[in-house]
Scaffold this motif. Sequence first.
Motif, mmCIF file in Angstrom:
data_model
loop_
_atom_site.group_PDB
_atom_site.id
_atom_site.type_symbol
_atom_site.label_atom_id
_atom_site.label_comp_id
_atom_site.label_asym_id
_atom_site.label_seq_id
_atom_site.Cartn_x
_atom_site.Cartn_y
_atom_site.Cartn_z
ATOM 1 N N LEU A 507 0.814 -1.212 0.000
ATOM 2 C CA LEU A 507 0.000 0.000 0.000
ATOM 3 C C LEU A 507 0.848 1.263 0.000
ATOM 4 O O LEU A 507 0.363 2.339 -0.381
ATOM 5 C CB LEU A 507 -0.927 0.008 1.220
ATOM 6 C CG LEU A 507 -2.057 -1.027 1.211
ATOM 7 C CD1 LEU A 507 -2.798 -1.013 2.540
ATOM 8 C CD2 LEU A 507 -3.025 -0.785 0.058
ATOM 9 N N THR A 508 2.093 1.148 0.406
ATOM 10 C CA THR A 508 2.983 2.312 0.471
ATOM 11 C C THR A 508 4.079 2.287 -0.589
ATOM 12 O O THR A 508 5.020 3.080 -0.517
ATOM 13 C CB THR A 508 3.626 2.401 1.863
ATOM 14 O OG1 THR A 508 4.304 1.170 2.162
ATOM 15 C CG2 THR A 508 2.577 2.658 2.938
ATOM 16 N N GLY A 509 3.981 1.377 -1.574
ATOM 17 C CA GLY A 509 4.926 1.411 -2.681
ATOM 18 C C GLY A 509 5.890 0.257 -2.781
ATOM 19 O O GLY A 509 6.837 0.313 -3.578
ATOM 20 N N SER A 510 5.727 -0.792 -2.002
ATOM 21 C CA SER A 510 6.588 -1.993 -2.075
ATOM 22 C C SER A 510 8.059 -1.661 -1.854
ATOM 23 O O SER A 510 8.942 -2.191 -2.530
ATOM 24 C CB SER A 510 6.407 -2.702 -3.432
ATOM 25 O OG SER A 510 5.074 -3.071 -3.635
ATOM 26 N N HIS A 511 8.342 -0.802 -0.890
ATOM 27 C CA HIS A 511 9.732 -0.434 -0.620
ATOM 28 C C HIS A 511 10.476 -1.522 0.150
ATOM 29 O O HIS A 511 11.698 -1.646 0.022
ATOM 30 C CB HIS A 511 9.775 0.876 0.167
ATOM 31 C CG HIS A 511 9.169 2.033 -0.566
ATOM 32 N ND1 HIS A 511 9.758 2.600 -1.669
ATOM 33 C CD2 HIS A 511 8.010 2.714 -0.371
ATOM 34 C CE1 HIS A 511 9.005 3.589 -2.121
ATOM 35 N NE2 HIS A 511 7.935 3.673 -1.354
ATOM 36 N N LEU A 512 9.758 -2.294 0.969
ATOM 37 C CA LEU A 512 10.421 -3.333 1.751
ATOM 38 C C LEU A 512 10.695 -4.578 0.920
ATOM 39 O O LEU A 512 11.676 -5.282 1.162
ATOM 40 C CB LEU A 512 9.560 -3.709 2.966
ATOM 41 C CG LEU A 512 9.239 -2.582 3.947
ATOM 42 C CD1 LEU A 512 8.447 -3.127 5.128
ATOM 43 C CD2 LEU A 512 10.513 -1.907 4.436
ATOM 44 N N GLU A 513 9.836 -4.853 -0.043
ATOM 45 C CA GLU A 513 10.016 -6.072 -0.835
ATOM 46 C C GLU A 513 11.129 -5.935 -1.857
ATOM 47 O O GLU A 513 11.815 -6.905 -2.159
ATOM 48 C CB GLU A 513 8.710 -6.445 -1.532
ATOM 49 C CG GLU A 513 8.795 -7.769 -2.245
ATOM 50 C CD GLU A 513 7.445 -8.415 -2.430
ATOM 51 O OE1 GLU A 513 7.398 -9.527 -2.966
ATOM 52 O OE2 GLU A 513 6.435 -7.811 -2.039
ATOM 53 N N LEU A 514 11.321 -4.732 -2.411
ATOM 54 C CA LEU A 514 12.415 -4.533 -3.352
ATOM 55 C C LEU A 514 13.739 -4.756 -2.637
ATOM 56 O O LEU A 514 14.045 -4.086 -1.644
ATOM 57 C CB LEU A 514 12.363 -3.122 -3.936
ATOM 58 C CG LEU A 514 13.444 -2.794 -4.954
ATOM 59 C CD1 LEU A 514 13.268 -3.622 -6.221
ATOM 60 C CD2 LEU A 514 13.448 -1.303 -5.283
ATOM 61 N N ALA A 584 -4.918 -6.402 -7.715
ATOM 62 C CA ALA A 584 -5.116 -5.056 -8.253
ATOM 63 C C ALA A 584 -3.876 -4.598 -9.013
ATOM 64 O O ALA A 584 -2.754 -4.719 -8.515
ATOM 65 C CB ALA A 584 -5.425 -4.084 -7.120
ATOM 66 N N PRO A 585 -4.022 -4.048 -10.240
ATOM 67 C CA PRO A 585 -2.855 -3.641 -11.038
ATOM 68 C C PRO A 585 -1.976 -2.613 -10.354
ATOM 69 O O PRO A 585 -0.771 -2.605 -10.575
ATOM 70 C CB PRO A 585 -3.500 -3.070 -12.309
ATOM 71 C CG PRO A 585 -4.817 -3.739 -12.408
ATOM 72 C CD PRO A 585 -5.279 -3.922 -10.994
ATOM 73 N N GLY A 586 -2.547 -1.747 -9.538
ATOM 74 C CA GLY A 586 -1.738 -0.733 -8.881
ATOM 75 C C GLY A 586 -1.179 -1.168 -7.552
ATOM 76 O O GLY A 586 -0.466 -0.404 -6.898
ATOM 77 N N LEU A 587 -1.470 -2.415 -7.124
ATOM 78 C CA LEU A 587 -1.029 -2.881 -5.813
ATOM 79 C C LEU A 587 -0.222 -4.172 -5.972
ATOM 80 O O LEU A 587 0.957 -4.133 -6.281
ATOM 81 C CB LEU A 587 -2.241 -3.060 -4.896
ATOM 82 C CG LEU A 587 -3.039 -1.780 -4.610
ATOM 83 C CD1 LEU A 587 -4.300 -2.072 -3.830
ATOM 84 C CD2 LEU A 587 -2.180 -0.765 -3.877
#
Length: 723
Positions: A507-514, A584-587
């Motif tokens: 929800l906040t931009g996938s900063h932890l998964e990258l 969802a495409p944006g999530l």
Amino acid sequence: MRALRRAAVGLVAVLAVLAGLTAPAAATDPQATAERVVVVGVPGLTWADLDPDGTPELWQLAGESAIGALSVRAARSTTCVLDGWATLGAGNRARWAGRADPLPPVPLPEDQTEGAGTATDPPGLFDTVPEDTTLSYCGLQEQVAAVGLADPQAAVALIAADESTVRFGAQPAALADTVGCAITAGRAATVAAAGADTLLTQLDQLPADPAAAADLLENCPLSMISLDPLVDAGIPGVDETDTGTDPLSRPAALAAVDTSLSALRAVLDRLPGPTLLLLEGVSEVNDGRPQLHVAMAHGPGLDGGWLTSSSTGRAPFVQLIDAAPTALAALGLDQPASMNGQPMSTAHGRPAELSAAVAELEDANSRAVVHYRSTGDFFWALVLTLAVVVGLGLLVVGGWRAPRRTPERVRRWAARHRPGPVTRRRARRFLRPVCLVAASLPVATYLASLVPWEASGSPRTALAGTVLAATLVVALVAGAGPWRRHRTGPALVVLGVTALVPVVDVLTGSHLELDGLLGYDAIVAGRFTGFGNLTFGLMPVAALLLAAAAAWWAARRAPEGRGERRALVTVLAVGVPVVALVGAPGLGRDFGGVLGAVPGFLLLAMLLGGIRVTVGRLVVVLGVAVVAVGAVAVLDWSRPPSERSHLGRFVAQLLDGQAWTVVSRKAEANLGILLGSPLAYTLLVAAVAALWLLRSGGPLRGRPGDCRPTRWRCCGPACWRWR
């Protein structure tokens, strides 16, 4: 079943709304066209090479351009120079039609240093072979590029027939064929432009006279120039190195690149009309390890900010396959269906100071490199950890009963050595925190990204220490809170954290998964945002277990006769938002995740809701999953091509007749992961644990006579209904 039908309709509606509300990617102004495009490829160039003193022209161009971190992933794991140029020209992943295994730095046999190669070489690839025949990983391609191609069109045809190129559906030289003509300077660039429908002007280098060079570039709207000093700065070796070049020779090679770029810009200043200049670090060199490279775009609509594209969905990352679509968009030409890349665009957020922007790009490369080189070791560590926990469970909890035919002397020996009640209680007190720590490890890999470990002197060590610290923190919170008094409290807390962290992250931009150890990196370039495959295997499963626990709690407190209905509604209430986030495409952007999550939650709802599972109903459940993901994909496809995610692009490929290429490649990749990844051994560990838990008299099965028909209590072997 009426409740399930309503849930299916609601799920499709929620996914449709999320698809429609997805914020479109920033797109280049469609009116910002150019009269010509000049693509400059510099193999081996990274952002750490740029310096205002050592490379002033590159530094100045970066300040005037839109810049980003470039993933050069081609159709093989390490992209060599001809792989990179073939990929650039195709707008899709391709590779040089030669051997893919690394070659040791030893002289080739004498019969390969005479004439035009050997009988096993494809025809038309070599003029001659240079006298220096020592080879690094990419050495063979670099020698071919240095010598030149006797028949460039034959070489491109061989690239097109290569099995890996075919697997991606790439059409080599599609960019040049679409434009109709191309000028190449540098022998490596010919594999990007020597298409069957291309009028090719092939030069070793541009004329030294700026006026003559300008006159030449005016003859065609597409030019490709290869600057190869970094290729010549390497020393072949058996082991891989970070850059593939000699540290003492690299500064001089960078200075030569900078001088050539300065001369080229002087030529471009003479040309009338707008020119789009794309500078790409197209590949690794020599024995260099894979990493991110330089991407700059200077021209109409691309004069500042971060670079991005809908193929990545994330700034400041772009792919090498995006260069060809960007060139075609600038020239006002349609993109062929074979191109998987997307036109580059600009995004906000770039620091005002160029030095700060370059530092961010260097950090992005450092994180990606550490992730790329560490995942294999971490996967083995995770498998070992799970195996140890299961083994300790077998020893401590025990409960194995000897078969009736076991010899009496073996029974007596087992009885003498069986641990007593006190010993077992002590061992179980030790085992519980060990299990909590092991269960906390996966989610800790995401939480570790909250710490800037890449800024330390030893990033890999810092990452390992951060993951360990995060694991202990999660386990401590789970085991020390007030919920510890409940038997399942600590486990539910770990499950809750495991499910919640990826949700908040996406929800906040996938900063932890990258660049997280269970996430993805930009070097592999399988995904840049949303849920990766491993996250999908983690978050929805944790949510599924939490849904089962919540359904049990709700059913226990329901009025007489309403428990099954309340359990069903509870599972669906958890499952619908989870599936919506996944698809969802944006999530989440996880096409296959929806196909897996929808049946999982619907089957759990049926089992706990007292609905009998039949073959017909199972087919309906699978159909709901297909309809759900199909609806989202079609809605995503209805947006402009530059704004689509991979869901919408799959629909476009389906309409273009290329869907089978994507499906077969995904199936082959999944099979390769199943058979080749260290994580595949977790299946063996899980099978042992399942046999232990589900054995007769095991923790998840009752013994005959143990069943008491108490309401909302599972009683008896393989009991799936509440009573």
